[in-house]
Design a protein around this motif. Structure first.
Motif, PDB file in Angstrom:
ATOM      1  N   UNK A  17       0.810  -1.214   0.000  1.00  0.00           N
ATOM      2  CA  UNK A  17       0.000   0.000   0.000  1.00  0.00           C
ATOM      3  C   UNK A  17       0.842   1.261   0.000  1.00  0.00           C
ATOM      4  N   UNK A  18       1.875   1.289   0.827  1.00  0.00           N
ATOM      5  CA  UNK A  18       2.754   2.461   0.871  1.00  0.00           C
ATOM      6  C   UNK A  18       3.473   2.661  -0.453  1.00  0.00           C
ATOM      7  N   UNK A  19       3.943   1.579  -1.055  1.00  0.00           N
ATOM      8  CA  UNK A  19       4.660   1.658  -2.330  1.00  0.00           C
ATOM      9  C   UNK A  19       3.752   2.234  -3.407  1.00  0.00           C
ATOM     10  N   UNK A  20       2.559   1.703  -3.491  1.00  0.00           N
ATOM     11  CA  UNK A  20       1.635   2.164  -4.522  1.00  0.00           C
ATOM     12  C   UNK A  20       1.210   3.612  -4.288  1.00  0.00           C
ATOM     13  N   UNK A  21       0.933   3.963  -3.038  1.00  0.00           N
ATOM     14  CA  UNK A  21       0.549   5.345  -2.731  1.00  0.00           C
ATOM     15  C   UNK A  21       1.699   6.294  -3.053  1.00  0.00           C
ATOM     16  N   UNK A  22       2.913   5.910  -2.714  1.00  0.00           N
ATOM     17  CA  UNK A  22       4.080   6.729  -3.005  1.00  0.00           C
ATOM     18  C   UNK A  22       4.353   6.857  -4.492  1.00  0.00           C
ATOM     19  N   UNK A  23       3.827   5.923  -5.265  1.00  0.00           N
ATOM     20  CA  UNK A  23       3.964   5.974  -6.721  1.00  0.00           C
ATOM     21  C   UNK A  23       2.797   6.699  -7.374  1.00  0.00           C
ATOM     22  N   UNK A  24       1.930   7.277  -6.529  1.00  0.00           N
ATOM     23  CA  UNK A  24       0.803   8.031  -7.058  1.00  0.00           C
ATOM     24  C   UNK A  24      -0.362   7.183  -7.513  1.00  0.00           C
ATOM     25  N   UNK A  25      -0.403   5.954  -7.092  1.00  0.00           N
ATOM     26  CA  UNK A  25      -1.485   5.051  -7.482  1.00  0.00           C
ATOM     27  C   UNK A  25      -2.592   5.081  -6.442  1.00  0.00           C
ATOM     28  N   UNK A  26      -3.800   5.301  -6.881  1.00  0.00           N
ATOM     29  CA  UNK A  26      -4.959   5.360  -5.987  1.00  0.00           C
ATOM     30  C   UNK A  26      -5.126   4.060  -5.205  1.00  0.00           C
ATOM     31  N   UNK A  63      -6.610   8.112   5.576  1.00  0.00           N
ATOM     32  CA  UNK A  63      -7.731   8.855   4.993  1.00  0.00           C
ATOM     33  C   UNK A  63      -7.338  10.310   4.752  1.00  0.00           C
ATOM     34  N   UNK A  64      -6.683  10.930   5.728  1.00  0.00           N
ATOM     35  CA  UNK A  64      -6.245  12.325   5.580  1.00  0.00           C
ATOM     36  C   UNK A  64      -5.318  12.489   4.388  1.00  0.00           C
ATOM     37  N   UNK A  65      -4.317  11.627   4.303  1.00  0.00           N
ATOM     38  CA  UNK A  65      -3.349  11.738   3.215  1.00  0.00           C
ATOM     39  C   UNK A  65      -3.986  11.449   1.864  1.00  0.00           C
ATOM     40  N   UNK A  66      -4.908  10.508   1.805  1.00  0.00           N
ATOM     41  CA  UNK A  66      -5.600  10.226   0.553  1.00  0.00           C
ATOM     42  C   UNK A  66      -6.408  11.439   0.109  1.00  0.00           C
ATOM     43  N   UNK A  67      -7.094  12.084   1.048  1.00  0.00           N
ATOM     44  CA  UNK A  67      -7.886  13.260   0.702  1.00  0.00           C
ATOM     45  C   UNK A  67      -6.998  14.393   0.206  1.00  0.00           C
ATOM     46  N   UNK A  68      -5.866  14.594   0.858  1.00  0.00           N
ATOM     47  CA  UNK A  68      -4.934  15.643   0.419  1.00  0.00           C
ATOM     48  C   UNK A  68      -4.369  15.324  -0.965  1.00  0.00           C
ATOM     49  N   UNK A  69      -4.012  14.077  -1.184  1.00  0.00           N
ATOM     50  CA  UNK A  69      -3.486  13.657  -2.481  1.00  0.00           C
ATOM     51  C   UNK A  69      -4.538  13.858  -3.559  1.00  0.00           C
ATOM     52  N   UNK A  70      -5.771  13.461  -3.260  1.00  0.00           N
ATOM     53  CA  UNK A  70      -6.852  13.598  -4.226  1.00  0.00           C
ATOM     54  C   UNK A  70      -7.123  15.059  -4.560  1.00  0.00           C
ATOM     55  N   UNK A  71      -7.052  15.929  -3.547  1.00  0.00           N
ATOM     56  CA  UNK A  71      -7.278  17.356  -3.777  1.00  0.00           C
ATOM     57  C   UNK A  71      -6.211  17.953  -4.693  1.00  0.00           C
ATOM     58  N   UNK A  72      -4.965  17.546  -4.506  1.00  0.00           N
ATOM     59  CA  UNK A  72      -3.900  18.078  -5.359  1.00  0.00           C
ATOM     60  C   UNK A  72      -3.964  17.471  -6.752  1.00  0.00           C
ATOM     61  N   UNK A  73      -4.411  16.227  -6.842  1.00  0.00           N
ATOM     62  CA  UNK A  73      -4.516  15.561  -8.151  1.00  0.00           C
ATOM     63  C   UNK A  73      -5.576  16.233  -9.017  1.00  0.00           C
ATOM     64  N   UNK A  74      -6.643  16.707  -8.387  1.00  0.00           N
ATOM     65  CA  UNK A  74      -7.751  17.311  -9.123  1.00  0.00           C
ATOM     66  C   UNK A  74      -7.721  18.844  -9.116  1.00  0.00           C
ATOM     67  N   UNK A  75      -6.666  19.406  -8.575  1.00  0.00           N
ATOM     68  CA  UNK A  75      -6.555  20.874  -8.532  1.00  0.00           C
ATOM     69  C   UNK A  75      -6.280  21.401  -9.940  1.00  0.00           C
ATOM     70  N   UNK A  76      -6.803  22.594 -10.228  1.00  0.00           N
ATOM     71  CA  UNK A  76      -6.524  23.171 -11.555  1.00  0.00           C
ATOM     72  C   UNK A  76      -5.032  23.514 -11.663  1.00  0.00           C
ATOM     73  N   UNK A  77      -4.490  23.469 -12.854  1.00  0.00           N
ATOM     74  CA  UNK A  77      -3.062  23.773 -13.020  1.00  0.00           C
ATOM     75  C   UNK A  77      -2.780  25.236 -12.651  1.00  0.00           C
TER      76      UNK A  77
END
Length: 79
Positions: A17-26, A63-77
């Motif tokens: 899980x850590x490896x995949x999350x660190x690689x940007x994988x949902x 959960x916190x880190x996933x939400x933060x990652x998701x917010x940055x992934x979907x943020x406008x450029x």
């Protein structure tokens, strides 16, 4: 011997899980969050109640880190 298997399974799932999350994988976040169910089962099966605190803590951080990652992934450029 069953306790040894739990240790290896929990380690493998957590590291995956850590490896995949660190690689940007949902899937990494999903595995990290879902792995808390395994830790919960381990805590109950072995009567190691202190692990319940880690289930709550690690679950909340995942959960916190996933939400933060998701917010940055979907943020406008940036302009």
């Amino acid at each position: 011997m069953a306790h040894q298997a739990w240790s290896w399974i929990l380690a493998a799932v957590g590291i995956t899980g850590l490896w995949l999350a660190g690689s940007g994988r949902r899937a990494g976040w999903a595995i990290g969050i879902a792995s808390q169910a395994l830790w919960l089962a381990y805590a109950v099966a072995t009567s190691q109640w202190g692990f319940l605190a880690s289930v709550a803590g690690y679950g909340a951080v995942h959960v916190r880190n996933w939400r933060r990652w998701r917010a940055t992934e979907h943020a406008p450029p940036a302009p």
